[in-house]
Design an enzyme around this catalytic site. Structure first.
Site, PDB file in Angstrom:
ATOM      1  N   PHE A 147      21.899   2.976  19.602  1.00 45.26           N
ATOM      2  CA  PHE A 147      21.492   1.624  19.214  1.00 45.26           C
ATOM      3  C   PHE A 147      20.811   1.692  17.852  1.00 45.26           C
ATOM      4  O   PHE A 147      19.760   2.319  17.705  1.00 45.26           O
ATOM      5  CB  PHE A 147      20.538   0.959  20.214  1.00 45.26           C
ATOM      6  CG  PHE A 147      20.211  -0.447  19.804  1.00 45.26           C
ATOM      7  CD1 PHE A 147      21.067  -1.497  20.108  1.00 45.26           C
ATOM      8  CD2 PHE A 147      19.081  -0.721  19.040  1.00 45.26           C
ATOM      9  CE1 PHE A 147      20.796  -2.795  19.677  1.00 45.26           C
ATOM     10  CE2 PHE A 147      18.807  -2.020  18.607  1.00 45.26           C
ATOM     11  CZ  PHE A 147      19.666  -3.054  18.930  1.00 45.26           C
ATOM     12  N   ASP A 232      16.832   7.879  13.044  1.00 39.11           N
ATOM     13  CA  ASP A 232      16.391   6.506  13.265  1.00 39.11           C
ATOM     14  C   ASP A 232      15.204   6.558  14.227  1.00 39.11           C
ATOM     15  O   ASP A 232      15.375   6.701  15.435  1.00 39.11           O
ATOM     16  CB  ASP A 232      17.541   5.674  13.848  1.00 39.11           C
ATOM     17  CG  ASP A 232      17.124   4.227  14.144  1.00 39.11           C
ATOM     18  OD1 ASP A 232      15.908   3.934  14.106  1.00 39.11           O
ATOM     19  OD2 ASP A 232      18.011   3.396  14.430  1.00 39.11           O
ATOM     20  N   LYS A 261       9.766  -1.630  13.218  1.00 41.90           N
ATOM     21  CA  LYS A 261       8.986  -2.077  14.381  1.00 41.90           C
ATOM     22  C   LYS A 261       7.471  -2.011  14.169  1.00 41.90           C
ATOM     23  O   LYS A 261       6.933  -2.869  13.506  1.00 41.90           O
ATOM     24  CB  LYS A 261       9.457  -1.331  15.629  1.00 41.90           C
ATOM     25  CG  LYS A 261      10.900  -1.715  15.975  1.00 41.90           C
ATOM     26  CD  LYS A 261      11.265  -1.671  17.437  1.00 41.90           C
ATOM     27  CE  LYS A 261      12.542  -2.479  17.687  1.00 41.90           C
ATOM     28  NZ  LYS A 261      13.710  -1.689  18.001  1.00 41.90           N
TER      29      LYS A 261
HETATM   30  C1  LIG Z   1      15.027  -2.022  17.341  1.00 41.69           C
HETATM   31  C2  LIG Z   1      15.845  -0.937  16.765  1.00 41.69           C
HETATM   32  C3  LIG Z   1      16.665  -1.156  15.638  1.00 41.69           C
HETATM   33  C4  LIG Z   1      16.867  -2.526  15.018  1.00 41.69           C
HETATM   34  O1  LIG Z   1      15.686  -3.105  14.569  1.00 41.69           O
HETATM   35  P1  LIG Z   1      15.652  -4.695  14.251  1.00 41.69           P
HETATM   36  O2  LIG Z   1      14.310  -4.892  13.624  1.00 41.69           O
HETATM   37  O3  LIG Z   1      15.801  -5.391  15.570  1.00 41.69           O
HETATM   38  O4  LIG Z   1      16.782  -4.977  13.332  1.00 41.69           O
HETATM   39  C5  LIG Z   1      17.339  -0.069  15.112  1.00 41.69           C
HETATM   40  N1  LIG Z   1      17.241   1.149  15.660  1.00 41.69           N
HETATM   41  C6  LIG Z   1      16.474   1.392  16.744  1.00 41.69           C
HETATM   42  C7  LIG Z   1      16.392   2.769  17.300  1.00 41.69           C
HETATM   43  C8  LIG Z   1      15.774   0.351  17.352  1.00 41.69           C
HETATM   44  O5  LIG Z   1      15.056   0.584  18.444  1.00 41.69           O
END
Ligand SMILES: *Cc1c(COP(=O)(O)O)cnc(C)c1O
Length: 406
Positions: A147, A232, A261
C-alpha cells in the site's frame, strides 16, 4: 430525552455525510466532535479511546499542546508563500528533519501519495542520469500486498483488485515480487531496474511483518545490484514500531526514505522524501513542485511534531508499551484469534475465518468505547497514539478481552 436527541443528531449527521459525500469509505457510525490526547468525544458526549490514530497520523495524540501552539503562532505570522519565494520556516524544518533522520537533503510535499510519487520520479531520473538506464525503460520493483497511496500510478502497481478495478489504464514500469522474499527480489532485478520500493511492515496490508533478516538482505541486494532501496515509512516511521524508523530494527538505512502522516502531528498534512545529494541533485529547477509543499504553516507544524516525537522519546514508549500489550493480547488466548502480530504499537489481531470478519468485533469495541478499524477484512489494527499511558492500555485490555473471548 437528552440522549434521544443526541442519538438523533448522530443519525442525522451520518445521513447527511452519506447523502452528500461519495461513498468511497464505510466508516463506523460514530460522529466525533472533539479530541484530546488519546481520547475523542462524539456528539452524544460519549468518550472513546482512539486505537487507530488516523492510520498512525496521530502518533503524538490529538491536539498535542506543543503542536497546536506552534500552529497558532504560525497562523498569526504567514501561512503560504509558495516556493517562488523563500520562507523562514522551511529551511529550519528540513535541516531538523535531515538531522533527525541522517539524510543530506529533503523534498517537502503534503500527502503520503505525493511523496511516493516524488520518490518514483526521483529514482527514475537518478536511474537515467546516474546509472545509465535506457531512456523510458526504468523499472521499479514493488511488493505484492503493498500500500503506497491512491494515485493512478500507485494503484496501478497494487495487487489489491478493488484499488485498481475500473481505474486503468495504468503507468508501466513496475514489477511485483512477494513481500518478505529476498531471493525473489534478487531474481527480479534486470538491467532496467532502478529501485525497490517497499514498506518495512505492511500496515494496510494487514500488519504483515517480514521474516527476520529480510531488510538486511534487501540492503545487500540493492548494494550488489546497484539499485536504490526505497523505504515507505509513512505509516511505520516516526516512532510507531518502537524505533524512529522500522528499518532501524535491522540496522539498515534506505537510500530513499519516504515520510508523512505523523510528520504533521495530526494537525496538517506534511510529507517528505529524504535522500543524500547523490540522488536529490537530479532534480533541477522546474522538474517537480507543489503549491503547498514546504509552506511555512506546514513547516512550523512539522518542526513541532518532530520535536515532540524526539523530546518525549515516543519510539521508546512504543517499544515498551507495544511489547507488553502484544504479550497480553496473546495471553488472552481467544478462540477467535488466528494470530497476533506487529512491532511496537502497530499491532494486528487476525480473526479466524471461522469466527467471521473483523468488522463486528470493531463494532463491539466501539460500543465499549474503543475505536479500532478492521483492515483487509480479517485484521483488527490496534495502533493508539504513542503518548498513551500504561494504565489506559491496561483498562481497555479488559474490554478487548470481553469482545475477543465473547
Ligand atoms: C497512508 C500511507 C500512504 C498514503 O498516504 P496519504 O497521505 O493517504 O496519501 C502511503 N504509504 C503508506 C505506507 C501509508 O500507510
Amino acid at each position: 430525552m437528552a440522549t434521544e436527541i443526541a442519538a438523533d443528531r448522530t443519525e442525522s449527521l451520518v445521513e447527511e455525510a452519506a447523502r452528500f459525500s461519495a461513498s468511497n469509505y464505510h466508516p463506523l457510525d460514530v460522529v466525533l466532535e472533539r479530541g484530546e490526547g488519546v481520547w475523542v468525544w462524539d456528539v452524544e458526549g460519549k468518550r472513546y479511546l482512539d486505537m487507530l490514530s488516523a492510520y498512525s497520523a496521530l502518533n503524538q495524540g490529538h491536539r498535542h499542546p506543543a503542536i497546536v501552539r506552534a500552529a497558532k503562532a504560525q497562523l498569526d505570522r504567514v501561512t503560504l508563500t509558495s516556493r517562488a519565494f523563500h520562507n523562514d520556516q522551511m529551511g529550519p524544518f528540513l535541516r531538523e528533519l535531515c538531522e533527525a533522520t541522517g539524510y543530506e537533503q529533503a523534498l517537502p510535499m503534503n500527502t503520503g501519495a505525493e511523496a511516493v510519487e516524488t520518490a518514483i520520479k526521483l529514482v527514475r531520473k537518478w536511474g537515467y542520469t546516474k546509472k545509465g538506464v535506457n531512456g523510458g525503460r526504468a523499472e521499479i520493483i514493488v511488493c505484492r500486498n503493498n500500500f503506497h497511496g491512491r494515485t493512478t500510478t500507485i494503484v496501478g502497481f497494487s495487487s489489491e483488485h478493488q484499488y485498481r478495478d475500473g481505474f486503468g489504464p495504468f503507468a508501466p514500469g513496475f514489477r511485483e515480487v512477494p513481500f518478505g522474499d529476498a531471493d525473489a527480489l534478487a531474481a527480479a532485478v534486470t538491467q532496467h531496474t532502478v529501485g525497490f520500493l517497499f514498506e518495512p511492515i505492511q500496515a494496510e496490508g494487514g500488519v504483515i511483518v517480514p521474516p527476520a533478516g529480510y531488510l538486511k538482505r534487501v540492503r545487500e541486494i540493492c548494494d550488489q545490484k546497484g539499485i536504490a532501496m526505497m523505504a515507505d515509512e509513512i505509516q511505520t516511521g516516526l516512532g510507531r514500531t518502537g524505533r524512529l524508523f522500522a528499518c532501524e530494527w535491522e540496522g539498515v538505512r534506505a537510500d530513499i526514505l519516504i515520510v508523512g502522516k505523523s510528520l504533521g502531528g495530526g494537525v496538517y498534512p506534511v510529507s517528505a522524501v529524504l535522500a543524500d545529494a547523490e540522488f536529490m541533485e537530479v532534480f533541477k529547477p522546474g522538474d517537480h513542485g507543489s503549491t503547498f509543499g514546504g509552506n511555512p504553516l506546514a513547516a512550523a507544524i512539522a518542526r513541532a511534531s518532530l520535536r515532540v516525537i524526539l523530546d518525549e522519546d515516543l519510539p521508546k514508549r512504543a517499544d515498551e508499551l507495544g511489547g507488553w500489550f502484544m504479550r497480553e493480547l496473546v495471553a488472552l488466548d481467544s478462540p477467535h484469534v488466528a494470530e497476533v502480530r506487529g512491532k511496537g504499537l502497530l499491532i494486528g489481531v487476525e480473526i479466524r475465518e471461522s469466527s467471521g470478519t473483523a468488522r463486528p468485533y470493531c463494532e463491539a469495541l466501539k460500543e465499549r468505547g474503543i475505536l479500532a478499524k478492521e483492515t483487509h477484512g480479517q485484521v483488527i489494527r490496534f495502533a493508539p497514539p504513542l503518548v498513551i499511558e500504561t494504565e489506559t492500555l491496561q483498562e481497555v485490555l479488559a474490554d478487548i478481552a470481553e469482545v475477543l473471548q465473547g
